[in-house]
Design a protein around this motif. Structure first.
Motif, PDB file in Angstrom:
ATOM      1  N   LEU A  63       1.239  -1.044  -0.023  1.00 36.36           N
ATOM      2  CA  LEU A  63      -0.107  -0.104   0.175  1.00 36.36           C
ATOM      3  C   LEU A  63       0.969   1.610  -0.074  1.00 36.36           C
ATOM      4  N   ARG A  64       1.650   0.999   1.039  1.00 39.32           N
ATOM      5  CA  ARG A  64       2.802   2.452   0.761  1.00 39.32           C
ATOM      6  C   ARG A  64       3.841   2.587  -0.667  1.00 39.32           C
ATOM      7  N   LEU A  65       4.039   1.891  -0.802  1.00 38.34           N
ATOM      8  CA  LEU A  65       4.664   2.007  -2.567  1.00 38.34           C
ATOM      9  C   LEU A  65       3.971   2.359  -3.617  1.00 38.34           C
ATOM     10  N   ALA A  66       2.409   1.428  -3.873  1.00 35.58           N
ATOM     11  CA  ALA A  66       1.029   2.234  -4.106  1.00 35.58           C
ATOM     12  C   ALA A  66       0.944   3.734  -3.837  1.00 35.58           C
ATOM     13  N   ARG A  94      -7.100  -0.795   5.410  1.00 39.29           N
ATOM     14  CA  ARG A  94      -7.424   0.222   4.685  1.00 39.29           C
ATOM     15  C   ARG A  94      -7.921   2.212   4.835  1.00 39.29           C
ATOM     16  N   GLY A  95      -7.153   2.134   6.090  1.00 37.01           N
ATOM     17  CA  GLY A  95      -6.231   3.716   7.167  1.00 37.01           C
ATOM     18  C   GLY A  95      -4.896   3.526   7.083  1.00 37.01           C
ATOM     19  N   LEU A  96      -4.360   2.653   7.111  1.00 37.55           N
ATOM     20  CA  LEU A  96      -3.074   2.740   6.978  1.00 37.55           C
ATOM     21  C   LEU A  96      -2.943   4.199   5.282  1.00 37.55           C
ATOM     22  N   PRO A  97      -1.202   4.027   5.233  1.00 33.75           N
ATOM     23  CA  PRO A  97      -0.681   4.965   4.355  1.00 33.75           C
ATOM     24  C   PRO A  97      -1.021   4.582   2.873  1.00 33.75           C
ATOM     25  N   GLY A  98      -1.884   5.405   2.077  1.00 25.72           N
ATOM     26  CA  GLY A  98      -2.083   4.218   0.563  1.00 25.72           C
ATOM     27  C   GLY A  98      -3.352   3.366   0.620  1.00 25.72           C
ATOM     28  N   GLY A  99      -4.001   3.216   1.725  1.00 23.38           N
ATOM     29  CA  GLY A  99      -4.924   2.307   1.917  1.00 23.38           C
ATOM     30  C   GLY A  99      -5.832   2.526   0.948  1.00 23.38           C
ATOM     31  N   GLY A 100      -6.411   3.541   0.837  1.00 16.85           N
ATOM     32  CA  GLY A 100      -7.320   3.481   0.053  1.00 16.85           C
ATOM     33  C   GLY A 100      -7.551   3.100  -1.558  1.00 16.85           C
ATOM     34  N   HIS A 101      -5.800   2.787  -2.147  1.00 11.32           N
ATOM     35  CA  HIS A 101      -5.443   1.823  -3.124  1.00 11.32           C
ATOM     36  C   HIS A 101      -5.756  -0.105  -2.365  1.00 11.32           C
ATOM     37  N   LEU A 102      -6.144   0.122  -1.847  1.00  5.27           N
ATOM     38  CA  LEU A 102      -6.613  -1.178  -1.882  1.00  5.27           C
ATOM     39  C   LEU A 102      -7.698  -2.096  -2.341  1.00  5.27           C
ATOM     40  N   LYS A 103      -7.543  -2.636  -2.653  1.00  5.80           N
ATOM     41  CA  LYS A 103      -9.186  -3.323  -4.157  1.00  5.80           C
ATOM     42  C   LYS A 103      -9.682  -5.034  -4.097  1.00  5.80           C
TER      43      LYS A 103
END
Length: 277
Positions: A63-66, A94-103
């Motif tokens: 997620l951080r990479l995304a 989903r609350g982590l940095p980049g968590g919005g990228h979790l699909k």
């Protein structure tokens, strides 16, 4: 614009990839920077980064990479589907940095000795939580596990199941059954999608031709249609048999008979819709 719906990265100094044998040419680091030039040269603008190991630390790293790389539009991560608090864990991710990228979420079902692993009550409860979180579930399975995939998909109609690598058909031997019948049974369910990915590594790595892959690609196209198929490179695993550009060119050859709109769906639209990119 194109979407590569399936690739990986790893850093062996951070974590071993114990599924890669000693001496393998892919037993080294592969980074987003390594991929980016090849992807851009091939006209790929967005990608989906997929998990490789079943440890909880990997998904936050992906997620951080995304969050750091525009190329990565989505992540398919891992979490233990059998844990009682899986819904809470998905919310935490989903609350982590980049968590919005979790699909989506994927589990290495291909490594489970129980062919009906997906049908276990604790697994089904986890899969229902994945659906409730608005995520999809990627299936990495072998042909003998496809019937359980179909049963699971039928029992969870509100969850989209994405079949990776067409269920790993036995291309190297040329066999088509019972893989083809099992694939068609899965595709008959409206909440299933598949990736035209991973085929070169199921063929003979040294001698494969596009003709070797065509019967399997044609079976998938007839079963799912381009609106439920998406291109994935499976980089860097694909490099065991072909480079990034060659994998994309082969996919283009295999789908040359499609209309422009159908090709747009397979190389972009399906992935954007299914993964909400």
């Amino acid at each position: 614009m194109r979407v590569d719906a399936h690739h990986h990265v790893w850093d062996l100094s951070v974590r071993d990839q114990d599924w890669i044998g000693p001496g393998s040419p892919i037993r080294r680091d592969f980074t987003v920077a390594d991929l980016e030039g090849e992807a851009r040269a091939a006209g790929v603008d967005r990608t989906v980064l997929v998990q490789t190991v079943t440890v909880p630390e990997e998904t936050p790293e992906l997620l951080r990479l995304a969050a750091e790389h525009e190329l990565i539009a989505g992540v398919v991560g891992w979490t233990d589907l059998t844990r009682p608090d899986v819904a809470d864990e998905l919310a935490r991710l989903r609350g982590l940095p980049g968590g919005g990228h979790l699909k989506g979420i994927r589990h290495q079902v291909q490594g489970e000795p129980d062919p009906g692993w997906l049908l276990r009550p604790d697994v089904r409860r986890g899969l229902a939580a994945v659906a409730d979180a608005g995520l999809v579930h990627d299936l990495v399975v072998l042909p003998h596990q496809l019937p359980a995939c179909a049963e699971a998909a039928a029992s969870l109609p509100h969850l989209t199941f994405v079949l990776d690598h067409l269920g790993k058909p036995p291309i190297a031997t040329g066999e088509r059954e019972p893989w083809a019948s099992r694939l068609r049974a899965l595709a008959a369910l409206p909440n299933t999608v598949a990736k035209l990915s991973g085929l070169v590594t199921e063929a003979d790595h040294a001698t494969w031709t596009t003709g070797d892959l065509r019967p399997y690609a044609d079976t998938a196209l007839a079963a799912f249609g381009p609106d439920r198929l998406m291109f994935g490179s499976d980089w860097p695993v694909c490099t065991l048999a072909a480079g990034y550009g060659q994998v994309l060119e082969t996919a283009e050859e295999l789908t040359a008979g499609l209309s422009p709109a159908e090709r747009t769906a397979l190389f972009e639209g399906t992935a954007r819709r299914v993964y909400d990119l």
